[in-house]
Design an enzyme around this catalytic site. Sequence first.
Site, PDB file in Angstrom:
ATOM      1  CB  THR A  40     -20.586  -5.627 -64.348  1.00  0.00           C
ATOM      2  OG1 THR A  40     -20.066  -6.812 -64.960  1.00  0.00           O
ATOM      3  CG2 THR A  40     -19.848  -5.373 -63.047  1.00  0.00           C
ATOM      4  CB  ILE A  70      -9.074  -9.110 -62.142  1.00  0.00           C
ATOM      5  CG1 ILE A  70      -9.766 -10.436 -61.844  1.00  0.00           C
ATOM      6  CG2 ILE A  70      -8.038  -8.805 -61.064  1.00  0.00           C
ATOM      7  CD1 ILE A  70      -8.884 -11.643 -62.068  1.00  0.00           C
ATOM      8  CG  ASN A  71      -7.583  -3.679 -65.983  1.00  0.00           C
ATOM      9  OD1 ASN A  71      -8.322  -2.705 -66.066  1.00  0.00           O
ATOM     10  ND2 ASN A  71      -6.304  -3.626 -66.293  1.00  0.00           N
ATOM     11  CD  GLU A  72     -15.396  -2.555 -64.741  1.00  0.00           C
ATOM     12  OE1 GLU A  72     -16.289  -1.692 -64.711  1.00  0.00           O
ATOM     13  OE2 GLU A  72     -15.584  -3.706 -65.200  1.00  0.00           O
ATOM     14  CG  LEU A 215       8.826 -12.082 -58.190  1.00  0.00           C
ATOM     15  CD1 LEU A 215      10.015 -11.827 -57.277  1.00  0.00           C
ATOM     16  CD2 LEU A 215       8.136 -13.382 -57.812  1.00  0.00           C
ATOM     17  CD  GLU A 271     -10.968  -3.503 -70.882  1.00  0.00           C
ATOM     18  OE1 GLU A 271     -11.480  -2.624 -71.608  1.00  0.00           O
ATOM     19  OE2 GLU A 271     -11.511  -4.598 -70.655  1.00  0.00           O
TER      20      GLU A 271
END
EC number: 2.7.1.-
Length: 299
Positions: A40, A70-72, A215, A271
């Site tokens: 990216t 990871i969020n993207e 969790l 973000e």
Amino acid sequence: MEQQSLTMVILNGKGAGNDVLRAAIGTLRQEGFPIEVRVTWEHGDGERYLNEAIERGAATVVAGGGDGTINEIASALAKRPPSHRPVLGVLPLGTANDFATSAGIPEEMEPALRLAIVGKAVDIDLARVNHDHYFINMATGGFGTRITTETPEKLKSALGGVSYIIHGLMRMDTLKADRCEINGPDFAWQGDALVIGIGNGRQAGGGQRLCPSALINDGKLELSIVTSQELLPTLLHSITRDDENPNIEAASLPWLTIHAPHPMTFNLDGEPLSGTDFRIEVIPNALSCRLPPSCALLA
């Protein structure tokens, strides 16, 4: 040997020169695993590469980077129908790697890559904010958000996750609480919050365990509100101990709303999102992810 399914590794540009990772990919390719790599460069690349992976029939998409990367990829996966959703794998290549650390994903590249490709896939929850923003690990608001968004890149590169704590100590003069109102099923709180943590995972900001009981497959979010003016002892308590903290209001909720008279900023896995009203809800079984068999985040 049976034909293995394609794995697409989507790397944050900062990790593209990692020689250890390059060697690990070479090793697994020699073992017969078809692996393709995309790097990216600008916002939107992750989702574009995910779409390419789906078109190519990839069984696994590996997010290589920190919590933001990871969020993207997780956010892009959540928007796809289940029938067109590859399994998510994680390669920890960021500064803090809070989600990967909580989940017990190996720091070493080859074991992490092997887990991401052949590990057992389990269904995990995702959190959605105001209908179109997501986080896989944690949303933080208040003083902690200001610290994680303001910590200089050079300090993060030199010291990793500890940099957030050091920068926080340097900025204690800016300590200011956010007045807000938080509501959820059988839960109501209003007052001045120094730090708010809403956890699908357990830690943020380079190791601060704000939600030590969270969790990622229980259909709940852990809410922690730091109310004490004694912020440093409270945060040190959250880093070093898992027992109940008297300076933290806590709850376990499937959804919650936050209203503030003045704009607040929440950090969603790195973000920032600003506003005065937030609705945060858990999406049960939103993704399939390859995690260690002894993962502490699984019920």
